[in-house]
Design a protein around this motif. Sequence first.
Motif, short mmCIF file in Angstrom:
data_model
loop_
_atom_site.label_atom_id
_atom_site.label_comp_id
_atom_site.label_asym_id
_atom_site.label_seq_id
_atom_site.Cartn_x
_atom_site.Cartn_y
_atom_site.Cartn_z
N GLY A 41 0.80 -1.22 0.00
CA GLY A 41 0.00 0.00 0.00
C GLY A 41 0.83 1.26 0.00
O GLY A 41 0.45 2.28 0.57
N PHE A 42 1.99 1.22 -0.67
CA PHE A 42 2.90 2.37 -0.69
C PHE A 42 2.31 3.53 -1.49
O PHE A 42 1.73 3.33 -2.55
CB PHE A 42 4.24 1.95 -1.30
N ARG A 43 2.46 4.76 -0.98
CA ARG A 43 2.10 5.97 -1.71
C ARG A 43 3.28 6.93 -1.66
O ARG A 43 3.86 7.13 -0.60
CB ARG A 43 0.87 6.66 -1.08
N ARG A 44 3.58 7.52 -2.79
CA ARG A 44 4.69 8.46 -2.86
C ARG A 44 4.43 9.65 -1.93
O ARG A 44 3.32 10.16 -1.86
CB ARG A 44 4.84 8.96 -4.30
N ASN A 45 5.45 10.10 -1.23
CA ASN A 45 5.36 11.27 -0.35
C ASN A 45 5.59 12.52 -1.20
O ASN A 45 6.72 12.91 -1.47
CB ASN A 45 6.41 11.17 0.76
N ASP A 46 4.47 13.15 -1.62
CA ASP A 46 4.59 14.32 -2.49
C ASP A 46 5.22 15.51 -1.77
O ASP A 46 5.83 16.36 -2.41
CB ASP A 46 3.23 14.70 -3.06
N SER A 47 5.06 15.60 -0.45
CA SER A 47 5.68 16.71 0.27
C SER A 47 7.20 16.64 0.16
O SER A 47 7.88 17.65 -0.07
CB SER A 47 5.27 16.68 1.75
N ALA A 48 7.74 15.43 0.30
CA ALA A 48 9.19 15.27 0.16
C ALA A 48 9.62 15.53 -1.27
O ALA A 48 10.67 16.12 -1.54
CB ALA A 48 9.59 13.86 0.59
N ARG A 49 8.79 15.11 -2.21
CA ARG A 49 9.11 15.31 -3.63
C ARG A 49 9.15 16.80 -3.97
O ARG A 49 10.00 17.27 -4.72
CB ARG A 49 8.05 14.60 -4.48
N ILE A 50 8.21 17.56 -3.38
CA ILE A 50 8.17 19.00 -3.61
C ILE A 50 9.45 19.66 -3.09
O ILE A 50 10.04 20.52 -3.75
CB ILE A 50 6.93 19.61 -2.94
N LEU A 51 9.88 19.25 -1.89
CA LEU A 51 11.10 19.83 -1.33
C LEU A 51 12.30 19.56 -2.22
O LEU A 51 13.20 20.39 -2.36
CB LEU A 51 11.34 19.24 0.07
N ARG A 52 12.30 18.38 -2.84
CA ARG A 52 13.45 18.01 -3.66
C ARG A 52 13.41 18.69 -5.03
O ARG A 52 14.42 19.20 -5.51
CB ARG A 52 13.47 16.48 -3.85
N LYS A 53 12.22 18.76 -5.65
CA LYS A 53 12.13 19.27 -7.02
C LYS A 53 11.75 20.75 -7.09
O LYS A 53 11.95 21.39 -8.11
CB LYS A 53 11.10 18.46 -7.82
N GLY A 54 11.13 21.28 -6.02
CA GLY A 54 10.73 22.68 -6.04
C GLY A 54 9.47 22.95 -6.83
O GLY A 54 9.10 24.10 -7.03
N ARG A 55 8.76 21.93 -7.29
CA ARG A 55 7.50 22.07 -8.03
C ARG A 55 6.45 21.18 -7.38
O ARG A 55 6.74 20.08 -6.93
CB ARG A 55 7.69 21.67 -9.49
N THR A 56 5.21 21.66 -7.34
CA THR A 56 4.14 20.90 -6.70
C THR A 56 3.29 20.12 -7.67
O THR A 56 2.45 19.32 -7.26
CB THR A 56 3.21 21.86 -5.93
N ALA A 57 3.47 20.37 -8.97
CA ALA A 57 2.62 19.74 -10.00
C ALA A 57 1.15 20.01 -9.70
O ALA A 57 0.30 19.14 -9.85
CB ALA A 57 2.91 18.25 -10.11
N SER A 58 0.85 21.24 -9.28
CA SER A 58 -0.53 21.64 -9.05
C SER A 58 -0.71 23.09 -9.49
O SER A 58 0.22 23.89 -9.41
CB SER A 58 -0.91 21.49 -7.58
N VAL A 59 -1.91 23.39 -9.99
CA VAL A 59 -2.24 24.76 -10.39
C VAL A 59 -3.61 25.10 -9.81
O VAL A 59 -4.45 24.22 -9.58
CB VAL A 59 -2.26 24.93 -11.93
N GLY A 60 -3.84 26.39 -9.59
CA GLY A 60 -5.11 26.85 -9.03
C GLY A 60 -5.96 27.56 -10.07
O GLY A 60 -5.44 28.21 -10.98
N ASP A 114 2.03 25.85 -8.54
CA ASP A 114 3.02 26.33 -9.51
C ASP A 114 2.49 27.51 -10.32
O ASP A 114 3.26 28.35 -10.78
CB ASP A 114 3.40 25.19 -10.46
N GLY A 115 1.17 27.54 -10.52
CA GLY A 115 0.60 28.60 -11.33
C GLY A 115 -0.87 28.82 -11.00
O GLY A 115 -1.51 28.00 -10.33
N LEU A 116 -1.40 29.94 -11.49
CA LEU A 116 -2.78 30.32 -11.22
C LEU A 116 -3.46 30.80 -12.48
O LEU A 116 -2.87 31.53 -13.29
CB LEU A 116 -2.82 31.46 -10.20
N ILE A 117 -4.73 30.41 -12.64
CA ILE A 117 -5.61 31.00 -13.64
C ILE A 117 -6.71 31.69 -12.86
O ILE A 117 -7.38 31.08 -12.02
CB ILE A 117 -6.17 29.95 -14.60
#
Length: 325
Positions: A41-60, A114-117
Amino acid sequence: MKDVAARAGVGLKTVSRVVNGEPGVTSDTERRVQEAIEALGFRRNDSARILRKGRTASVGLVLEDLADPFYGPLSRAVEEVARAHGALLINGSSAEDPGREQELVLALCARRVDGLIVIPAGADHRYLEPEIRAGVAVVFVDRPAGRIEADTVLSDSFGGARSGVAHLIAHGHRRIGFIGDQPRIHTAVERLRGYRAAMEDAGLPVDDAWISLGSTEPARVRQAVTGMLAAPEPVTALFAGNNRVTVTVVRELALRDRPVALVGFDDIELADLLGITVVAQDAAALGRTAAERLFRRLDGIQEPPARAELPTALVARGSGERPPA
């Protein structure tokens, strides 16, 4: 990840490659890692990934009102573009309140989108300048930004209203009423400007009593319709400034015996069955164009802010073709 690596008999780097879809892993190894992931039941830790890559892969996406049918196809188009770029879309409504818009935008920025519309409710967007300098990409849609330079995607509100009113004039109308949204809203002002331009083009006077701007609440719109039709020289046609106004006008006219021509700005549900002539704008194209522009910025494209204006289309269905009574 250590548990997955131990169960699959591989190293941490191999698990990372599989989770992130990177090359360099054989199909057999990838299968073992995926089986371990499912079993544990592993799920990637996106918080750690954000710290490493500097991008959240999310837009508003900040809309006026998620319940407004106009924004449904716009939001869906933005979501499809975001998904194609591997990004999550977060929606919110400003309820046409500048303070709520700012609160929502800054809350999304605090969550490191990462960005906004933005479909703006306010007229001053200088509060976004620190976020833009920090790297947040911003595109405004449907209405321009206030007091900052930014990418903008609009419909041709002026030209669309001008063509809709000219259509009524071509069918013999000389006294045409305009019922629009609040005068602080860019689209309302542009559509009123288009109405005036069409009347001027035809050499027709405009009586102030034929123009009503304000809330799109049904009571206000009904009052405007009643006033224009009860005047000593009543209007013979109406131009409705947006979809919500059109719906109320259609309901009000259905209660009256007098035939009144009608053209609405924005298409509405069942307009084809009801025979409502409209000036249609492509909400999906607005959303898609804005989202594509946003991801160009996120991909590192450096160019001055641009303004795109999409065309509208007059759709004749009967209500705008009625001659004066």
